[in-house]
Design a protein around this motif. Structure first.
Motif, PDB file in Angstrom:
ATOM      1  N   MET A   1       0.850  -1.179   0.000  1.00 59.80           N
ATOM      2  CA  MET A   1       0.000   0.000   0.000  1.00 59.80           C
ATOM      3  C   MET A   1       0.894   1.241   0.000  1.00 59.80           C
ATOM      4  O   MET A   1       1.607   1.486   0.974  1.00 59.80           O
ATOM      5  CB  MET A   1      -0.901  -0.010   1.224  1.00 59.80           C
ATOM      6  CG  MET A   1      -1.932  -1.128   1.169  1.00 59.80           C
ATOM      7  SD  MET A   1      -2.946  -1.303   2.645  1.00 59.80           S
ATOM      8  CE  MET A   1      -3.604   0.289   2.852  1.00 59.80           C
ATOM      9  N   GLN A   3       0.148   4.323   0.402  1.00 58.08           N
ATOM     10  CA  GLN A   3      -0.244   5.376   1.334  1.00 58.08           C
ATOM     11  C   GLN A   3       0.564   5.318   2.625  1.00 58.08           C
ATOM     12  O   GLN A   3       0.682   6.316   3.325  1.00 58.08           O
ATOM     13  CB  GLN A   3      -1.731   5.268   1.683  1.00 58.08           C
ATOM     14  CG  GLN A   3      -2.656   5.566   0.535  1.00 58.08           C
ATOM     15  CD  GLN A   3      -3.011   4.310  -0.233  1.00 58.08           C
ATOM     16  OE1 GLN A   3      -2.349   3.274  -0.104  1.00 58.08           O
ATOM     17  NE2 GLN A   3      -4.045   4.380  -1.044  1.00 58.08           N
ATOM     18  N   LEU A   4       1.097   4.158   2.955  1.00 59.18           N
ATOM     19  CA  LEU A   4       1.838   4.020   4.199  1.00 59.18           C
ATOM     20  C   LEU A   4       3.299   4.436   4.081  1.00 59.18           C
ATOM     21  O   LEU A   4       3.997   4.500   5.083  1.00 59.18           O
ATOM     22  CB  LEU A   4       1.753   2.568   4.686  1.00 59.18           C
ATOM     23  CG  LEU A   4       0.352   2.067   5.020  1.00 59.18           C
ATOM     24  CD1 LEU A   4       0.401   0.613   5.437  1.00 59.18           C
ATOM     25  CD2 LEU A   4      -0.250   2.914   6.118  1.00 59.18           C
ATOM     26  N   ASN A   5       3.730   4.753   2.908  1.00 54.75           N
ATOM     27  CA  ASN A   5       5.102   5.189   2.710  1.00 54.75           C
ATOM     28  C   ASN A   5       5.201   6.682   3.054  1.00 54.75           C
ATOM     29  O   ASN A   5       4.679   7.527   2.336  1.00 54.75           O
ATOM     30  CB  ASN A   5       5.509   4.943   1.256  1.00 54.75           C
ATOM     31  CG  ASN A   5       6.948   5.315   1.014  1.00 54.75           C
ATOM     32  OD1 ASN A   5       7.672   5.665   1.937  1.00 54.75           O
ATOM     33  ND2 ASN A   5       7.354   5.256  -0.242  1.00 54.75           N
ATOM     34  N   PRO A   6       5.859   7.065   4.154  1.00 53.95           N
ATOM     35  CA  PRO A   6       5.879   8.467   4.559  1.00 53.95           C
ATOM     36  C   PRO A   6       6.918   9.316   3.839  1.00 53.95           C
ATOM     37  O   PRO A   6       6.985  10.517   4.068  1.00 53.95           O
ATOM     38  CB  PRO A   6       6.208   8.384   6.054  1.00 53.95           C
ATOM     39  CG  PRO A   6       7.024   7.155   6.175  1.00 53.95           C
ATOM     40  CD  PRO A   6       6.480   6.200   5.152  1.00 53.95           C
ATOM     41  N   TRP A   9       5.366  12.208   1.476  1.00 53.44           N
ATOM     42  CA  TRP A   9       4.389  13.044   2.177  1.00 53.44           C
ATOM     43  C   TRP A   9       5.015  13.795   3.330  1.00 53.44           C
ATOM     44  O   TRP A   9       4.612  14.927   3.621  1.00 53.44           O
ATOM     45  CB  TRP A   9       3.224  12.180   2.653  1.00 53.44           C
ATOM     46  CG  TRP A   9       2.606  11.441   1.515  1.00 53.44           C
ATOM     47  CD1 TRP A   9       2.590  10.110   1.315  1.00 53.44           C
ATOM     48  CD2 TRP A   9       1.958  12.024   0.382  1.00 53.44           C
ATOM     49  NE1 TRP A   9       1.967   9.814   0.143  1.00 53.44           N
ATOM     50  CE2 TRP A   9       1.569  10.967  -0.459  1.00 53.44           C
ATOM     51  CE3 TRP A   9       1.674  13.322  -0.007  1.00 53.44           C
ATOM     52  CZ2 TRP A   9       0.899  11.181  -1.648  1.00 53.44           C
ATOM     53  CZ3 TRP A   9       1.012  13.538  -1.201  1.00 53.44           C
ATOM     54  CH2 TRP A   9       0.638  12.474  -2.004  1.00 53.44           C
TER      55      TRP A   9
END
Length: 55
Positions: A1, A3-6, A9
């Motif tokens: 996923m 989205q979990l890679n910071p 972001w």
């Protein structure tokens, strides 16, 4: 996923926060307030109590 890679972001958040706090905020705080403080004492108005019809 992804989205979990910071990685991307966190950099975007850090860059936007620094832009806001170092560039935009001092420009906004440099404006003169529209209602400057006055040294006049506030006037005290005499008010009459409301007469309620059922009392």
């Amino acid at each position: 996923m992804p989205q979990l890679n910071p990685n991307p972001w966190f950099f975007i958040m850090l860059t936007s926060w620094l832009t806001l706090s170092l560039i935009i905020q001092p420009k906004l705080l440099s404006f003169i307030t529209t209602n400057p403080l006055s040294s006049k004492a506030p006037s005290i108005r005499k008010t009459t109590p409301w007469t309620w019809p059922w009392t």
